[in-house]
Design a protein around this motif. Sequence first.
Motif, short mmCIF file in Angstrom:
data_model
loop_
_atom_site.label_atom_id
_atom_site.label_comp_id
_atom_site.label_asym_id
_atom_site.label_seq_id
_atom_site.Cartn_x
_atom_site.Cartn_y
_atom_site.Cartn_z
N LEU A 142 29.91 -14.35 -31.37
CA LEU A 142 29.34 -15.26 -32.36
C LEU A 142 28.69 -16.48 -31.69
N THR A 143 29.33 -17.01 -30.65
CA THR A 143 28.80 -18.19 -29.96
C THR A 143 27.54 -17.86 -29.18
N LEU A 144 27.56 -16.76 -28.40
CA LEU A 144 26.37 -16.40 -27.64
C LEU A 144 25.19 -16.09 -28.56
N ASP A 145 25.44 -15.38 -29.65
CA ASP A 145 24.37 -15.10 -30.61
C ASP A 145 23.78 -16.39 -31.17
N ALA A 146 24.65 -17.37 -31.45
CA ALA A 146 24.17 -18.66 -31.96
C ALA A 146 23.33 -19.38 -30.91
#
Length: 186
Positions: A142-146
Amino acid sequence: MVGVAVAVAVGVVVGVAVVVGVVVGVAVAVGVAVAVGVAVVVAVAKSMSEHDVLSKSVQRRLTAQGVTVLNIPLLPPSLNKFYAGMHWSKRKGIADSWHSAIWALYGQMKPFETYPLNITCQLQYKIKRHRDTDNTIAAVKLTLDALVKMEKISGDDTRYIGKITLLPPTSGWKKDETIITITEST
């Protein structure tokens, strides 16, 4: 009823109105549970003061040269719950809420320029009990995608991300939090 819940959430989350707007806009566009997005936004608002949001959004905390620590006042969903029959629109709502929180906290962060990046993630829980380490990967995804969506990193494939380390979750902290440490290549 949804309008009342959104109005209450907007009143509670004065400091992060942009996040509310994005979450509500996505929820309306997709037609998914506004309650999921509002609950995440309210959780962010309760765990941080307005000052924290402003100070963290304009800078990233450097602990050493080339090391960035992202303190995210959210916990990812359990992978078991996330993929065990959860409707795609609800998963998208959770991802959009997580992305909005990252944007509110680190939207002004400078993009990374040196690759590959090494990622370390640890979940810190307030309540003491045993947790699955593999659920930590949801926070990384979720963090990398953001960060890719925000153009803070150029991509999340092997050209840009080197090693990902998942540390076992710990408990007994003052608040629930996800800690992502990003180390730039030297």
